[in-house]
Design a protein around this motif. Sequence first.
Motif, short mmCIF file in Angstrom:
data_model
loop_
_atom_site.label_atom_id
_atom_site.label_comp_id
_atom_site.label_asym_id
_atom_site.label_seq_id
_atom_site.Cartn_x
_atom_site.Cartn_y
_atom_site.Cartn_z
N PRO A 52 0.77 -1.19 -0.11
CA PRO A 52 -0.08 0.02 -0.03
C PRO A 52 0.75 1.34 0.25
O PRO A 52 0.30 2.23 0.54
N GLY A 53 2.17 1.13 -0.29
CA GLY A 53 3.05 2.25 -0.42
C GLY A 53 3.65 2.54 0.78
O GLY A 53 4.05 4.04 0.98
N THR A 54 3.88 1.82 1.70
CA THR A 54 4.24 2.25 3.31
C THR A 54 5.56 2.80 3.09
O THR A 54 5.83 3.89 3.83
N ASP A 55 6.35 2.56 2.18
CA ASP A 55 7.76 3.04 2.28
C ASP A 55 8.11 4.07 1.12
O ASP A 55 9.22 4.34 0.89
N ILE A 70 9.76 4.48 -8.09
CA ILE A 70 8.69 3.41 -8.75
C ILE A 70 8.22 2.49 -7.84
O ILE A 70 9.25 1.55 -7.69
N GLY A 71 7.05 2.37 -7.54
CA GLY A 71 6.30 1.35 -6.87
C GLY A 71 5.81 0.19 -8.11
O GLY A 71 5.20 0.58 -8.77
N VAL A 72 6.36 -1.21 -7.34
CA VAL A 72 5.40 -2.12 -8.30
C VAL A 72 4.96 -3.25 -7.32
O VAL A 72 5.68 -3.44 -6.28
N ASP A 73 3.52 -3.43 -7.75
CA ASP A 73 2.75 -4.43 -6.95
C ASP A 73 1.94 -5.27 -7.85
O ASP A 73 1.58 -4.77 -8.79
N ASP A 80 -3.93 0.56 -5.77
CA ASP A 80 -4.95 1.77 -5.72
C ASP A 80 -4.59 2.47 -4.38
O ASP A 80 -4.45 3.90 -4.49
N THR A 81 -4.25 1.86 -3.52
CA THR A 81 -3.88 2.49 -2.08
C THR A 81 -2.77 3.20 -2.03
O THR A 81 -2.61 4.37 -1.63
N ALA A 82 -1.72 2.75 -2.69
CA ALA A 82 -0.52 3.47 -2.91
C ALA A 82 -0.52 4.66 -3.62
O ALA A 82 0.10 5.54 -3.13
N ARG A 83 -1.25 4.46 -4.78
CA ARG A 83 -1.47 5.85 -5.52
C ARG A 83 -2.28 6.84 -4.82
O ARG A 83 -1.59 8.07 -4.94
N GLU A 84 -3.17 6.40 -4.04
CA GLU A 84 -3.77 7.46 -2.99
C GLU A 84 -3.13 8.18 -2.09
O GLU A 84 -3.07 9.30 -2.03
#
Length: 258
Positions: A52-55, A70-73, A80-84
Amino acid sequence: MTSAAFETATPDPIAYLDRVAATDIGRSYKERMLDELGIRPGQTVLDLGCGPGTDLASLARAATATGTVIGVDHDRASVDTARERTADQRTVTVRLGDLHDLPLPDRTADGARTDRVLQHVTDPARALHEIHRVLRPGGRLVMGEPDWGTLTVDHPDDDLTRAYTRYVTDEAVRNARIGSQLPRLAAGAGFAVPSVIPVTSVFRDAGAADAILGLERTTQRAVTAGYLTEEAARRWLDHLTTGPFLAAVTLYIVVAES
């Protein structure tokens, strides 16, 4: 077999990742991973299995406004959560993708990290080859993975502990010994491995351990899988909730260079 001291329902995956990151243990090893990554301003950095983009924010601060993160999952809800969560950070992008087939060109990044991700992937060796492909020569990869074979939970009946930990390593985690295997696997993918840092988490409080280890949920699954009987599971959990408690597991931070 249930106990009011332990969590019985499986937590939401995103909430669980946030919970672990908020603990002293989580903050400590994540800071060490960031230090080992050695990000410089202007670099391109990958968070592979970013959840979810924690880091992502800490990586973006290290890369500064001149860098790229760049985050990849592979999980749509996590992406979606990481983008928000990073919508206000123009240097951060998040992509849906598989670590076995990264949606990135060759030699894209200066650095990359994986955090408790490779224990779950289908083929860690293939994922490491993909990471090597997308890193530039001299790029750095920092991985943090547990070795569940190091898990110990003190109990007067050693047979119960062995049955529980055997279930964890045999069935509960796909790549349960990945932490100690990473140096070999990374070397096989073409990396040099200059350092391996063991981080052992010791729990003296049963509730704090349960929040990360899911002691009762795992015990229930061990019963279903035939590793423990209902009666043995009851004795196991009764002592964990009433007796002096100690559990420990080692996570390895492995630094690799392309």
